[in-house]
Design an enzyme around this catalytic site. Structure first.
Site, PDB file in Angstrom:
ATOM      1  CB  SER A 137      37.525  45.327  16.080  1.00 53.03           C
ATOM      2  OG  SER A 137      37.748  44.716  17.259  1.00 53.03           O
ATOM      3  CG  HIS A 217      39.732  43.831  33.048  1.00 55.89           C
ATOM      4  ND1 HIS A 217      39.810  42.906  34.032  1.00 55.89           N
ATOM      5  CD2 HIS A 217      39.343  43.276  32.065  1.00 55.89           C
ATOM      6  CE1 HIS A 217      38.812  41.884  33.357  1.00 55.89           C
ATOM      7  NE2 HIS A 217      38.843  42.305  32.260  1.00 55.89           N
ATOM      8  CE  LYS A 248      35.601  42.160  34.569  1.00 51.44           C
ATOM      9  NZ  LYS A 248      34.580  41.370  33.923  1.00 51.44           N
ATOM     10  CB  THR A 277      17.917  44.575  29.518  1.00 53.28           C
ATOM     11  OG1 THR A 277      17.510  43.514  28.424  1.00 53.28           O
ATOM     12  CG2 THR A 277      18.281  43.826  30.920  1.00 53.28           C
ATOM     13  CB  THR A 363      38.886  31.921  27.490  1.00 51.18           C
ATOM     14  OG1 THR A 363      38.265  31.506  27.705  1.00 51.18           O
ATOM     15  CG2 THR A 363      39.182  33.305  27.567  1.00 51.18           C
TER      16      THR A 363
END
Length: 405
Positions: A137, A217, A248, A277, A363
């Site tokens: 990662s 993004h 987005k 969900t 963040t």
């Protein structure tokens, strides 16, 4: 134990550190984005210009998107009626997933309730189903990816951000018999930089690893059909699983993955966050499909955004402002101290009717607090020039941004 006092103490601590977050109540104006009405705590209201929205292309208010949502709402009502497994799978799901598979030239796609849930659900399942798997990662991967990797309960190795040499060192250290997944993003939203996708895919091929690319993004914004950075670089066929969002550039809500049918079906069959969900409602799905389909054939929005981003960066460069010079459309302006960052945000809102949310720890790392700004396709040239003028004025005259100078 006084539970209330304990929780209040926790809140007081982050307030002292300048990390306490106060939400701005905004009312977006249909057809006038990036304009919105700000509802202040004292009950007053005023019109402001948003400079930190993820609706990069203004698609959340595009006539085609709104029309599709209205039609689906009129045809099928407000709710989905249940989870996908029970009664919540509609033709809108099926049509959207077919459109997404086509977008990324993959065999299959699966829609989730959000991009966060897509990452968490997919990565946790992929790790769990691969025995003795190792997940590599990037150090700046999003919290949703970290969550999914953690939930897989498999070994995780973190490579330095965008450092392919370090990534290869880690790959070499793994027993060749063990399955491995390389998880990374195309655009890192807090830095504004991009991943070396080609080099990572080459390492994946060399060391027999699966590639998992977060394009949240990137989708809509990059590539001739909005397939993302991987499409723009001609690498769609090199990436095994692509994850994206409608929240987005597509201006809607929800997340998705695309890939080989067996991989996507495995996620569908094992991901608890998908299975349990309630599914997205028809109006949201129809709007998302309309946005995806429109951006497959229209480049107008992307051209406007590129123009505005280039102009904004040029103006910041001329003013010698400390922004992070990444390749992407995202422009982080480093302030470097949380209270100062909040103060700058407050000044912009109070004195200039400009809304930019400060980005503080956790963040971003402490000492790198910033304003994360986005010059969208919906901003005018005048908007961009005005924002640059205001920031330059604060820098040169009021010294409000000098925390890192």
């Amino acid at each position: 134990m006084n539970y209330t006092a304990h929780f209040q103490s926790c809140l007081d601590d982050i307030k002292k550190e300048g990390r306490y977050r106060v939400f701005a109540t905004l009312e977006r104006l249909a057809g006038r984005f990036p304009r919105a009405i700000y509802h202040a705590p004292d009950g007053s209201k005023k019109e402001v210009t948003i400079w930190c929205s993820n609706d990069y292309l203004g698609m959340g208010q595009h006539p085609k998107v709104l029309a599709a949502a209205h039609e689906a709402l009129d045809n099928s009502g407000a709710g989905a009626g249940g989870t996908r497994n029970i009664s919540g799978t509609t033709r809108y799901h099926v049509e959207l997933e077919e459109s997404l598979a086509d977008l990324h030239q993959k065999e299959s796609a699966l829609v989730f309730s959000s991009g966060y849930v897509a990452n968490e659900g997919a990565l946790s399942v992929l790790g769990k189903l691969l025995p003795n798997c190792v997940i590599l990662s990037d150090s700046l991967n999003h919290a949703s990816m970290i969550h999914g990797i953690k939930d897989s309960k498999q070994e995780k190795l973190i490579y330095r951000h965008n450092d392919v040499e370090h990534l290869e060192e880690l790959l070499k250290s793994i027993d060749p018999k063990r399955p491995r997944i390389i998880a990374f993003e195309s655009v890192y939203s807090m830095e504004g930089d991009m991943a070396p996708i080609k080099e990572i895919c080459e390492l994946a091929q060399k060391y027999s690893a699966l590639t998992y690319l977060d394009e949240v993004h990137g989708v809509g914004l990059y590539g001739p059909r909005g397939g993302g950075v991987a499409e723009e670089r001609g690498l769609l066929d090199r990436v095994d699983i692509i994850e994206g969002t409608f929240g987005k550039a597509y201006g809607c809500m929800g997340g998705f993955i695309t890939g080989k049918s067996a991989i996507v079906d495995a996620v569908r069959s094992f991901a608890a966050s998908f299975i349990f969900t309630t599914s997205l409602p028809p109006s949201v799905l129809a709007a998302a499909k309309a946005s995806v389909e429109h951006l497959k054939v229209s480049d107008i929005e992307r051209q406007k955004m590129r123009r505005n981003v280039a102009l904004f960066k040029q103006r910041l460069e001329q003013a010698d402002l400390p922004y992070m010079r990444g390749e992407s459309h995202i422009v982080p302006l480093v302030v470097g101290e949380p209270n100062c960052c909040r103060e700058v945000s407050d000044i912009l809102m109070r004195d200039y009717d400009i809304y930019v949310q400060p980005i503080n720890y956790p963040t971003v790392p402490k000492g790198t607090e910033r304003l994360r700004m986005t010059a969208s396709a919906a901003h005018s040239v005048e908007d961009v020039e005005h924002m640059a003028d205001v920031l330059q004025n604060l820098w040169e005259t009021h010294h409000q941004l000098r925390a890192v100078a």
